[in-house]
Design an enzyme around this catalytic site. Structure first.
Site, short mmCIF file in Angstrom:
data_model
loop_
_atom_site.label_atom_id
_atom_site.label_comp_id
_atom_site.label_asym_id
_atom_site.label_seq_id
_atom_site.Cartn_x
_atom_site.Cartn_y
_atom_site.Cartn_z
N GLY A 207 0.84 -1.21 0.00
CA GLY A 207 0.00 0.00 0.00
C GLY A 207 0.86 1.24 0.00
O GLY A 207 2.06 1.17 -0.26
N ASN A 208 0.27 2.37 0.29
CA ASN A 208 1.04 3.60 0.42
C ASN A 208 0.40 4.48 1.49
O ASN A 208 -0.61 4.11 2.08
CB ASN A 208 1.16 4.33 -0.93
CG ASN A 208 -0.20 4.69 -1.49
OD1 ASN A 208 -0.94 5.44 -0.88
ND2 ASN A 208 -0.52 4.14 -2.66
N ARG A 209 0.99 5.64 1.73
CA ARG A 209 0.59 6.46 2.88
C ARG A 209 -0.60 7.39 2.62
O ARG A 209 -0.92 8.23 3.44
CB ARG A 209 1.76 7.30 3.36
CG ARG A 209 2.93 6.50 3.83
CD ARG A 209 4.00 7.44 4.36
NE ARG A 209 5.31 6.84 4.33
CZ ARG A 209 5.74 5.95 5.22
NH1 ARG A 209 4.96 5.59 6.22
NH2 ARG A 209 6.94 5.43 5.12
#
Ligand code: CTP
Length: 399
Positions: A207-209
């Site tokens: 995923g990412n932030r």
């Protein structure tokens, strides 16, 4: 603002003097104003001034000492179209965030069903304190709006963030919120938001932030202008408070692509605010990958580029707006993305700018159009950035 019923809550800070101008402006705009003051606020500005400007007696106690009447916070809360706390001290925000209902203003806040707006003002170090920030975060999570404090000289003589927004700014924020003319009525708009999660196995993902805040703020702002908004969101913690927005929740880039494809041909505008994962895992495991001592390699395959695919099928009467979050060669990369993805506009934010990017409630953007015209904006709350982005859309349609 004509006939809008506004409760102006005044708390005890030096910026309380600005509340007089604020009330005066609201009355001039045709609003009905009921002032509720805390005891400390009365030390900073007189009730006679506020009663004269608002054309109503000021309320501050549960009981009216003269005739023993009960000042019903429940009735007040139901009466109002908006509750605006000007200025908002750390004390009152803390009480509201934690339901410490020991004065008429906080009980009114807890009874209010209307939108609530806070215009904080305090010294810069108080403003930076994690306890204050935590309370602001809590209030925001309840859907309360914040009209951010300005940078400048403070009553203490120190210079920093903490000056209450000017009364004119607060009035225009409210006008914008109520947005009497629904200029985007009839426009169908898709907004993508948040990250995508690409499964590795049933318990892990890539995923990412991204928090989704920017996309959600844009969707809200568009809806306020009367647009029919479909928000296609990856996994985020925030809730969509607006029941007029159609929310489609997805997990992966492929699911986001399919949701976009389904609606794209009927939409007028598509805004790609999502931070879509560029890769997914080639051989996803159907069972949990067990711990092992050797190295583990995961093969990644490119994901579909949603914005680019929609750019391919874009018709002349459709408007596509992309985002670019860059760390290097920001302007060059953003302009390349306009060309590659057939965007009409791109919203550029650089991770080099303090306060911009995923983990902040603020953002600092530039908007570039396909003719390479650039408009730069100051660091603002994401809600205010959304207002700027929607203004660009309105200008594009000459609305
Ligand atoms: N985008 C998309 N689908 C993808 C990747 C990106 O729709 N698979 C959209 C984003 O929503 C954004 C724009 O394309 O509006 C640019 O995204 P960004 O991640 O900045 O660019 P990439 O094309 O992924 O390039 P890079 O990661 O190399 O900067």
């Amino acid at each position: 603002m004509k006939n809008k019923k506004i409760i102006v809550g005044i708390t005890g800070g030096i910026a309380a003097y600005k509340a007089a101008v604020f009330v005066r402006l609201l009355i001039k705009e045709g609003a009905e104003v009921q002032v509720v003051m805390t005891e400390f606020a009365k030390k900073f500005i007189g009730t006679l001034t506020m009663a004269t400007l608002s054309k109503r007696p000021v309320l501050s106690q549960f009981f009216n000492p003269e005739n023993g009447d009960w000042n019903s916070h429940v009735d007040l809360g139901l009466w109002a179209d908006a509750l605006v706390i000007v200025p908002a001290t750390a004390n009152t925000m803390g009480k509201a965030a934690n339901a410490v209902a020991d004065n008429l203003l906080v009980t009114t806040y807890l009874s209010a069903k209307c939108p609530v707006f806070w215009a904080p003002a305090m010294d810069l170090d108080m403003f930076k304190h994690p306890a204050v920030n935590k309370n602001i975060k809590i209030l925001k999570s309840y859907g309360n709006h914040f009209i951010d404090a300005d940078l400048g000289e403070l009553a203490s003589g120190l210079v920093g963030k903490g000056r209450m927004a000017e009364p004119e700014t607060i009035v225009s924020y409210l006008k914008n919120f109520f947005n009497i003319d629904k200029k985007l009525e009839g426009k169908k708009i898709i907004v993508t938001a948040g990250p995508t999660h690409e499964n590795i196995d049933p318990v892990r993902f890539l995923g990412n932030r991204s928090t989704g805040k920017m996309g959600y703020a844009i969707a809200n702002e568009l809806e306020k202008h009367g647009a029919e908004v479909k928000l296609i969101s990856g996994p985020v913690d925030i809730k969509c408070q607006n029941s007029n927005i159609e929310l489609i929740k997805v997990q992966t880039a492929q699911q986001m692509y399919e949701a976009c494809k389904e609606d794209y041909s009927q939409c007028d505008i598509a805004i790609f605010a999502a931070a879509v994962a560029d890769f997914s895992v080639k051989n996803k495991s159907n069972s949990k990958i067990k711990k092992q001592t050797e190295e583990l390699s995961i093969k990644l395959v490119p994901n579909v580029d949603i914005a680019k695919e929609m750019g391919h099928i874009k018709k002349n009467n459709q408007l596509n707006i992309g985002f670019a979050l860059e760390t290097d060669n920001e302007m060059f990369n953003a302009k390349e993305k306009i060309k590659n993805k057939n965007f009409d506009f791109i919203v550029l934010n650089s991770l080099k700018d303090k306060g911009a990017g995923f983990e902040y409630d603020t953002n600092k953007i530039s908007i570039i159009d396909k003719n390479n015209n650039v408009e730069n904006f100051e660091l603002k709350s994401k809600t205010d950035v959304a207002i700027d982005i929607v203004k660009v859309i309105l200008k594009y349609y000459n609305l």
